[in-house]
Design an enzyme around this catalytic site. Structure first.
Site, PDB file in Angstrom:
ATOM      1  N   ASP A 182      57.949  10.305 -26.104  1.00 37.25           N
ATOM      2  CA  ASP A 182      57.759   9.608 -27.373  1.00 37.25           C
ATOM      3  C   ASP A 182      58.770   8.473 -27.451  1.00 37.25           C
ATOM      4  O   ASP A 182      59.974   8.708 -27.304  1.00 37.25           O
ATOM      5  CB  ASP A 182      57.942  10.557 -28.559  1.00 37.25           C
ATOM      6  CG  ASP A 182      57.826   9.834 -29.882  1.00 37.25           C
ATOM      7  OD1 ASP A 182      56.723   9.382 -30.226  1.00 37.25           O
ATOM      8  OD2 ASP A 182      58.866   9.704 -30.575  1.00 37.25           O
ATOM      9  N   GLU A 274      52.186   7.529 -25.018  1.00 36.52           N
ATOM     10  CA  GLU A 274      51.187   7.119 -26.000  1.00 36.52           C
ATOM     11  C   GLU A 274      50.612   5.757 -25.628  1.00 36.52           C
ATOM     12  O   GLU A 274      51.320   4.895 -25.108  1.00 36.52           O
ATOM     13  CB  GLU A 274      51.813   7.045 -27.398  1.00 36.52           C
ATOM     14  CG  GLU A 274      52.321   8.368 -27.924  1.00 36.52           C
ATOM     15  CD  GLU A 274      53.057   8.197 -29.240  1.00 36.52           C
ATOM     16  OE1 GLU A 274      52.604   8.757 -30.246  1.00 36.52           O
ATOM     17  OE2 GLU A 274      54.081   7.495 -29.248  1.00 36.52           O
ATOM     18  N   ASP A 372      61.271  13.512 -33.125  1.00 37.15           N
ATOM     19  CA  ASP A 372      60.897  12.868 -31.867  1.00 37.15           C
ATOM     20  C   ASP A 372      60.516  13.901 -30.808  1.00 37.15           C
ATOM     21  O   ASP A 372      59.575  13.687 -30.030  1.00 37.15           O
ATOM     22  CB  ASP A 372      62.055  12.003 -31.366  1.00 37.15           C
ATOM     23  CG  ASP A 372      62.404  10.889 -32.338  1.00 37.15           C
ATOM     24  OD1 ASP A 372      61.472  10.298 -32.907  1.00 37.15           O
ATOM     25  OD2 ASP A 372      63.602  10.624 -32.546  1.00 37.15           O
TER      26      ASP A 372
END
Length: 410
Positions: A182, A274, A372
């Site tokens: 992340d 992502e 996170d």
């Protein structure tokens, strides 16, 4: 590269000539009918332009051919959906660069451990800093050789990068674990196994103070400049000093990214990130006169913070570094990864009230932990569920794959 002022000025002339050649080629491409847009006709137009326009003659013929090759490749990337259509190159916003497409005439010689000599067309023999092992002399053969070079200028001066053709063995499959990542601002990289990678400010306190002083000085001098008046030499010198400090900060950031991505690629076999559309994330919030935006100053600060992290460059480094070590990088859909609870799998309103702590509001769960870390575990969960994105013709589609558990050795 160690260039004296005379050679540096000559390199500047070649870079401006290459940029002008690109712009003229773009004009020619737009004016010609589609059936006349062929590489042969474009090559003839370049040869004619170098004869008719005097200052284009400072650009070596090989470098002019490299401009044509790059321009045609830009259109190919556009047609295949990998990039936007090529456009004109502005004088102040384009990177000053000159290509040397052939490596046989470079005549690279290593003087000693730190310095080498190279022959650059229309510049002569030039010293450069030896930072990488180059296949020269007895080390060069048909599989490992230098095929060309590129001169690039930034705020710190001219640099040379060599193109090397090398034969590498196919890497063995990586045996490391899987990890989800992340990306963020406060915590640049948070991994699903609890590891975090952070960094401090790229400039020291004295350098930040000097940068602020120079920016205020440039704004004050620009304020007293009359409309239409040429920029003074003092203001140009101030701009150069600002660019030097920003280039130094960028070098430190890239160095941190290289070291961090190398460590991640060496440890993990599968890296999941992502699929972020960064251009949409940094759009301005000004709005229009009829519908002005809200919190414009806060959004501007957030956009600057996102741009400073350079997430796209980090993912690019991870992509090729994992492939070199036998690993893979995958992208998963970004929506919902920070709101979902990694323990129970539910998304409940209000779980992410605090940016640093995630507290699940599900009455049957109540899990709490680092936000996170929770997001990175959700990223890895999407990959294990088979929701990986496959780029297809400039867009991403969801791939549902059935994963097979590897057999354990007995």
């Amino acid at each position: 590269m160690a260039l004296d002022p005379v050679l540096s000025a000559r390199a500047d002339e070649q870079a401006h000539a290459a940029r002008t050649m690109w712009n003229l080629l773009h004009v020619w491409w737009q004016m010609m009918p589609k059936d006349k847009r062929t590489p042969a006709n474009a090559d003839a137009a370049i040869r004619r332009a170098r004869k008719d326009i005097d200052f284009l003659a400072v650009l070596p013929a090989q470098a002019a051919q490299a401009v044509l090759k790059t321009y045609l490749q830009a259109w190919k990337n556009c047609w295949e959906g990998r990039a936007a259509a090529p456009d004109f190159k502005a004088r102040l916003r384009s990177v000053m660069a000159v290509d040397i497409p052939q490596g046989r005439d470079l005549n690279i010689v290593r003087v000693h451990r730190r310095w080498g000599m190279v022959n650059i067309p229309k510049l002569g023999r030039v010293r450069f800093r030896w930072t990488k092992n180059l296949p020269v002399g007895r080390q060069a053969d048909g599989d490992n050789r230098i095929t060309g070079a590129r001169l690039v200028k930034d705020a710190l001066g001219w640099h040379i990068a060599f193109r090397i053709q090398t034969l590498e063995a196919r890497p063995e499959p990586h045996r490391g674990p899987e990890v989800g990542i992340d990306v963020g601002i406060t915590v640049p990289l948070a991994l699903s196994d609890g590891t975090t990678y952070g960094h401090g400010e790229w400039l020291t306190e004295s350098e930040q103070a000097r940068l602020l002083r120079l920016e205020r000085l440039a704004a004050r001098r620009k304020k007293h400049r009359k409309p239409g008046e040429r920029t003074s030499r003092r203001l140009h010198r101030t701009y150069d000093q600002i660019a030097d400090l920003r280039a130094k900060a960028k070098r430190r950031a890239v160095d941190w990214q290289h070291k961090t991505t190398t460590a991640i690629a060496a440890k993990y076999s599968v890296v999941v990130v992502e699929a972020l559309t960064i251009t949409n994330m940094v759009k301005s919030a000004k709005g229009t006169l009829e519908q002005p935006g809200r919190n414009v100053a806060q959004k501007s600060g957030l956009n600057r913070a996102i741009s400073r992290q350079a997430w796209g460059r980090t993912i690019t480094m991870l992509t090729y570094k994992t492939a070199r070590r036998g690993g893979t990088l995958h992208k998963v859909p970004a929506p919902g990864t920070s709101q979902r609870c990694s323990a129970c799998g539910f998304t409940t309103p209000g779980s992410r009230e605090n940016q640093a702590v995630f507290v699940c509001k599900n009455p049957d769960c109540g899990w709490s932990g680092n936000a996170d870390h929770n997001a990175s575990m959700n990223v890895l969960h999407l990959y294990r569920m088979g929701l990986a994105l496959v780029p297809a013709a400039g867009r991403a589609v969801v791939r549902r794959a059935r994963r097979v558990k590897p057999a354990t050795a007995r």
